[in-house]
Structure formats: C-alpha cells, structure tokens
Write a protein that holds these residues in place. Structure first.
Motif, PDB file in Angstrom:
ATOM      1  N   ALA A 136      80.624 -38.365 172.560  1.00 17.42           N
ATOM      2  CA  ALA A 136      81.890 -38.735 171.930  1.00 17.42           C
ATOM      3  C   ALA A 136      82.844 -39.343 172.947  1.00 17.42           C
ATOM      4  O   ALA A 136      83.494 -40.366 172.688  1.00 17.42           O
ATOM      5  N   PHE A 139      82.027 -42.775 173.846  1.00 15.36           N
ATOM      6  CA  PHE A 139      82.442 -43.722 172.806  1.00 15.36           C
ATOM      7  C   PHE A 139      83.918 -44.078 172.962  1.00 15.36           C
ATOM      8  O   PHE A 139      84.302 -45.248 172.868  1.00 15.36           O
ATOM      9  N   SER A 140      84.745 -43.057 173.198  1.00 15.00           N
ATOM     10  CA  SER A 140      86.181 -43.281 173.381  1.00 15.00           C
ATOM     11  C   SER A 140      86.808 -42.080 174.076  1.00 15.00           C
ATOM     12  O   SER A 140      86.419 -40.942 173.806  1.00 15.00           O
ATOM     13  N   HIS A 143      90.619 -38.762 170.943  1.00 16.26           N
ATOM     14  CA  HIS A 143      90.184 -38.047 169.743  1.00 16.26           C
ATOM     15  C   HIS A 143      91.399 -37.512 168.997  1.00 16.26           C
ATOM     16  O   HIS A 143      92.507 -37.460 169.538  1.00 16.26           O
ATOM     17  N   ARG A 177      88.852 -47.761 170.282  1.00 17.43           N
ATOM     18  CA  ARG A 177      88.054 -46.802 169.528  1.00 17.43           C
ATOM     19  C   ARG A 177      88.714 -45.432 169.543  1.00 17.43           C
ATOM     20  O   ARG A 177      89.543 -45.137 170.414  1.00 17.43           O
ATOM     21  N   TRP A 179      87.624 -41.068 168.053  1.00 21.21           N
ATOM     22  CA  TRP A 179      86.643 -40.226 167.371  1.00 21.21           C
ATOM     23  C   TRP A 179      87.289 -38.925 166.933  1.00 21.21           C
ATOM     24  O   TRP A 179      88.395 -38.576 167.356  1.00 21.21           O
ATOM     25  N   PHE A 198      85.126 -44.859 159.593  1.00 25.32           N
ATOM     26  CA  PHE A 198      84.465 -43.966 160.554  1.00 25.32           C
ATOM     27  C   PHE A 198      82.968 -43.904 160.268  1.00 25.32           C
ATOM     28  O   PHE A 198      82.544 -43.974 159.109  1.00 25.32           O
ATOM     29  N   LEU A 201      78.488 -40.568 164.971  1.00 23.32           N
ATOM     30  CA  LEU A 201      78.179 -41.033 166.321  1.00 23.32           C
ATOM     31  C   LEU A 201      76.777 -40.583 166.731  1.00 23.32           C
ATOM     32  O   LEU A 201      76.500 -39.380 166.780  1.00 23.32           O
ATOM     33  N   THR A 208      80.552 -35.391 164.076  1.00 24.66           N
ATOM     34  CA  THR A 208      81.326 -36.194 165.020  1.00 24.66           C
ATOM     35  C   THR A 208      81.301 -37.641 164.551  1.00 24.66           C
ATOM     36  O   THR A 208      80.240 -38.242 164.414  1.00 24.66           O
ATOM     37  N   GLY A 210      83.071 -41.667 164.703  1.00 20.61           N
ATOM     38  CA  GLY A 210      83.833 -42.601 165.520  1.00 20.61           C
ATOM     39  C   GLY A 210      84.337 -43.772 164.708  1.00 20.61           C
ATOM     40  O   GLY A 210      83.772 -44.129 163.670  1.00 20.61           O
TER      41      GLY A 210
END
Length: 219
Positions: A136, A139-140, A143, A177, A179, A198, A201, A208, A210
């Motif tokens: 996660a 990815f970014s 959150h 991005r 998440w 969304f 992921l 989860t 993203g």
C-alpha cells in the motif's frame, strides 16, 4: 480552505481541529463494526477511536475534514481523516500518541477488568502498533479513513468528503494516488469506493483499495 456551507442550518465541511477529538472517537465507535455500531463489542469504547480516528487530529503529516450539522448544535457527524506520509505518521504515533493514550491500560490485555475480546485486541495495538502494508505504501504515501453517522449516509457526503481530500492531496501535496483499508465484510463500502474509482491493490491484504486521483469519480 473555506467551508462548504451553502445556507444557514445546512450541513457543511470544514477542516478538522484537535478539539474535535471526542466527536471523532464517538463516530469511529458508532461505525466501527463493518459500518455498524461497535458499542456491543466493547467495554472500553474509546479504544477503536484512539487507534483509527483521534491521532489524525493531533499528529504531524495529517489532514482531515469534518461534516458539521448546525441544527445539532454544530455537532461533528462525519469525517475523512488521513496522512500524506504514512510511515512518518506511524513513527509519530508510536513515539508520541500511543504512549500517552495507553497509560491507563495494562499488559497483558486480559488484566484490564471487564475487557472484551475487541478491547484486548485494541489494547495490544496501543502497545504494539500495527504498520501499513508495504504494498500500500509503495502505491502511495497517503492513506485515509472515512466514517459518517448512519443518519447522514447515502446523501452524497462520502463523495464530497473524498473530493475534498483528493483536492487537498493534489493541490497542496502534489500527490497522484491514495489508498485506504476497509473491513472485507463491508460490501456496501466496497461498492461505494469502487464507484469513486478505487480498486483492490495487488499484493496488499484483502480490503486494501487504491485510487489514482485523476480517476476519482470516473464511474
């Protein structure tokens, strides 16, 4: 940022404040069991909010927006809370937040009189904080969490809160991005997030999801 107030008496959005903490905690509890109230699961009802809500009103690298209902004496009735730097947030939570709020709870968790299974789980988190999945964070770094009281759900506020967070992360943090994690039992929440763009992921725990910010609201 300016408030989203449209006319006197209507619910509006504003930035979160540290003084909102009690309201954030209460909303977290009342929505904490896959969207339903988690009150029956706890003796110490504050615990879930101490983990998933209140830190975002107090620690560095955080942001948040709340729904305010003037007709309810300006009560906070929903929120979106998050961080634009998850690992830094975790460090601050571990060193500054959890040592303070766990002081009245003891280890092992079962030594706290009347503690339920859910209480014991959260007491353990206060002493042994969990960390976001690396997939996660890869990815970014950003959150968030969204919770809205039942009486205000299905009125478009979840989308409005998410739009405000997306605007903030784009304009003020330059991110592309974000998440979030949701309870896999909460099918309605998953469908809602899917409508916003969304997606699950890969490589992260179930639940989860993203979002590419440019795809927000595309569906």
């Amino acid at each position: 940022m300016a408030s989203d107030t449209t006319s006197k008496g209507e619910v509006y959005l504003r930035e979160v404040r540290p003084s909102d903490s009690p309201s954030l905690n209460r909303i977290c509890l009342l929505t904490g069991d896959a969207g339903k109230s988690a009150e029956p699961l706890h003796t110490f009802g504050e615990l879930i909010g101490l983990v998933y809500a209140e830190p975002y009103a107090h620690l560095p690298t955080t942001f948040g927006f709340v729904m305010v209902d003037p007709s309810k004496d300006n009560a906070v009735v929903g929120y979106i809370l998050g961080t634009y730097a998850t690992r830094t947030f975790e460090q601050h939570a571990t060193s500054e937040w959890f040592p303070r709020v766990r002081a009245k709870y003891t280890l092992p968790p079962e030594t706290n009189e009347g503690a339920t299974d859910a209480d014991r789980r959260y007491i353990n988190i206060l002493y042994n904080p969990s960390h976001a999945p690396q997939a996660a964070v890869d990815f970014s770094p950003a959150h968030l969490h969204i919770d809205i009281l039942p009486g205000y759900q299905r009125q478009g506020w979840g989308r409005k809160l998410t739009a405000r967070a997306v605007e903030y992360l784009r304009a003020e943090r330059g991110l592309k991005r974000l998440w979030l994690g949701l309870d896999p039992r909460n099918d309605d929440a998953k469908k809602f997030y899917e409508r916003l763009g969304f997606k699950e992921l890969p490589g992260a725990p179930v639940g989860t999801m993203g979002l590419e910010l440019e795809e927000f609201g595309a569906r």
